[in-house]
Design an enzyme around this catalytic site. Structure first.
Site, short mmCIF file in Angstrom:
data_model
loop_
_atom_site.label_atom_id
_atom_site.label_comp_id
_atom_site.label_asym_id
_atom_site.label_seq_id
_atom_site.Cartn_x
_atom_site.Cartn_y
_atom_site.Cartn_z
N ASP A 77 45.09 34.17 35.71
CA ASP A 77 43.82 33.62 35.55
C ASP A 77 44.04 32.67 34.54
OD1 ASP A 77 42.83 36.72 35.81
OD2 ASP A 77 40.51 35.29 35.82
N GLU A 144 42.10 38.26 35.93
CA GLU A 144 40.93 39.75 35.31
C GLU A 144 39.62 38.51 34.35
OE1 GLU A 144 41.43 40.74 31.01
OE2 GLU A 144 41.59 38.78 31.66
#
Length: 486
Positions: A77, A144
């Protein structure tokens, strides 16, 4: 010239492909599909766990089957931040990259080099036909940036190595061997909308063009938090002029220092001069205080149309007062590591949400678990005193240093051999996923490194082109050294 023309070509070409795929946090479906397709096209064994992490496995070169296994790890991400005037849609649009001298940046958005460059480096190692090394794994986690969800929920059999290289650091020539843990504290105020009173004049107060930045690595730079400064300005104005608060919005992401903030207030026409004088004095003070760290900060007061509703006064004052007194910034510094931020808290955002709630999101970090919870509980009590309902996220543990790390000693030697200088070895205040992987494989020996990135988590994010070549050469050097370990 485009980024496809840059060297090392394999890394930059993969990075360009990654940036064609939307991948904001918690919306990693498209990048996961792309990674699976990449593995299939390159004949790599792959696995996907229940949470959505992806692992790929490259077998050892002939004769190196008994070499230690190395995991190259990055997160899928990216932080989705853009300038106010950008019409970019992070759910559908590719990132538009621009070469700016020795740097690559995006067109009005975050670049996604955090951690797209880590993914690109890992995939390049997994597919480079000239790289003759032991068994390799690429491990790519979800979410994350907003909770380390992937690293906290690693599926069985997803991690198979002896060493782990976390490719999620941001300074060329720096090897990270420890990081802080973190937890978010979220306060929610319930309010009842009231019809906006007639006969008032309404004004918008706005903070803009602040630097923002990463709430871990940049919290020590004394940059202003738009969330904090808006609350301060409203509180100080309120000491001179009675007002109704109709709207408040500040910041965006939990792990970003707030760059923008705005509020709409209503005052009696006779108080216009008092408001103007108070605003001018306070904004002048703020511009003077932040002249070095926020040279482009703009604070404006503009007349606006009457809104439909205002926030009930008791709750409006509670929000302003608690954000005004809540701590923001560095809480303590390490006495063991000079210059290292030990504990901090970030007043990330204020959002008016459905269901007539005003939600204040904060984020705490510390290298010491007990101090992480101490500052989180102090923030909790601050907002509870104002009548808010407060909760904490599960958080994540830190990564303690390993003085006997073999992979760290190998990496230091490789850097010296390649560039003739000792790398800097450090602990960082930002959060990394490394500590969570020890729950799965307690024996893992890890380091973190990456090419030079600047202003991550903001639209000014950029990556240094020469550092990417050094990042790749360093990675190859480590893998070769591990393959020949005795």
């Amino acid at each position: 010239m485009t980024i496809k023309d840059l060297k090392p070509a394999l890394v930059w070409n993969i990075f360009d492909q990654i940036n064609q795929v939307p991948r904001p946090s918690k919306k990693e479906g498209k990048i996961r599909e792309w990674l699976i397709k990449f593995a299939v096209e390159h004949g790599l064994e792959h696995k996907v766990d229940e949470i959505g992490n992806v692992a790929m496995f490259r077998p050892a070169a002939p004769g190196l089957e008994n070499a230690p296994g190395v995991i190259l790890q990055a997160h899928m991400d990216m932080v989705a931040e853009k300038n106010k005037d950008s019409n970019h849609n992070f759910d559908t649009d590719p990132i538009r990259t621009i070469i700016d001298g020795e740097w690559v940046r995006a067109d009005g958005t975050t670049l996604g080099a955090d951690d797209g460059m880590g993914i690109a480096g890992a995939l390049a190692a997994l597919t480079d036909p000239d790289l003759q090394v032991g068994p390799l794994e690429g491990f790519f986690t979800v979410d994350e940036e907003t909770g380390l969800t992937g690293a906290s929920n690693v599926g069985e059999g997803m991690l198979r190595g002896d060493y782990l290289l976390n490719l999620d650091s941001e300074d060329d020539g720096v090897i990270t061997m420890s990081c802080a843990g973190g937890v978010d504290t979220i306060a929610a105020f319930d309010y009842t909308p009231q019809p906006a009173p007639e006969g008032l004049e309404y004004f918008e107060i706005k903070f803009a063009k602040m630097q923002g930045g990463h709430s871990g690595t940049d919290i020590c730079l004394e940059r202003g938090s738009a969330t904090k400064l808006l609350a301060r300005l409203l509180w100080e104005v309120g000491q001179k002029v009675d007002f109704e608060l109709a709207h408040i919005d500040a910041g965006n992401l939990r792990n970003a220092i707030a760059r923008d903030a705005e509020a709409i207030i209503g005052i009696k026409p006779g108080d216009r001069e008092a408001l103007t004088v108070a605003f001018n004095i306070i904004s002048s003070d703020l511009n003077n205080e932040y002249a070095k760290s926020e040279p482009d900060m703009e604070i404006t007061l503009t007349g606006v149309d009457k809104p439909a509703t205002v926030i009930e006064n008791k709750v409006a004052q509670a929000v302003i007062n608690t954000v005004f007194v809540a701590q923001h910034g560095v809480v303590s510094v390490s006495l063991e590591i000079p210059g290292f931020t030990e504990t901090s808290t970030n007043l990330a955002s204020i959002k008016m949400q459905e269901g007539n709630k005003i939600v204040v999101t904060t984020s705490q970090r510390s290298a010491i678990e007990s101090r992480k919870f101490d500052i989180a509980h102090r923030i909790e009590q601050t907002f509870k005193l104002g009548g808010a309902t407060v909760c904490h996220t599960d958080g994540y543990q830190g990564w303690a240093p390993n003085a006997n790390s073999r992979i760290l000693k190998t990496a230091v030697k490789i850097w010296h051999d390649l560039y003739g200088v000792e790398p800097k070895v450090e602990a960082i205040h930002a959060g990394l996923e490394c500590g969570l992987f020890l729950k799965v494989l307690p024996h893992l020996d890890m380091i973190s490194y990456g090419p030079t990135l600047r202003d991550v988590h903001s639209p000014k994010e950029r990556v240094h082109i020469p550092a990417v070549q050094k990042f790749w050469d360093f990675t190859v050097g480590i893998l070769k050294a591990v393959a020949n370990e005795k």
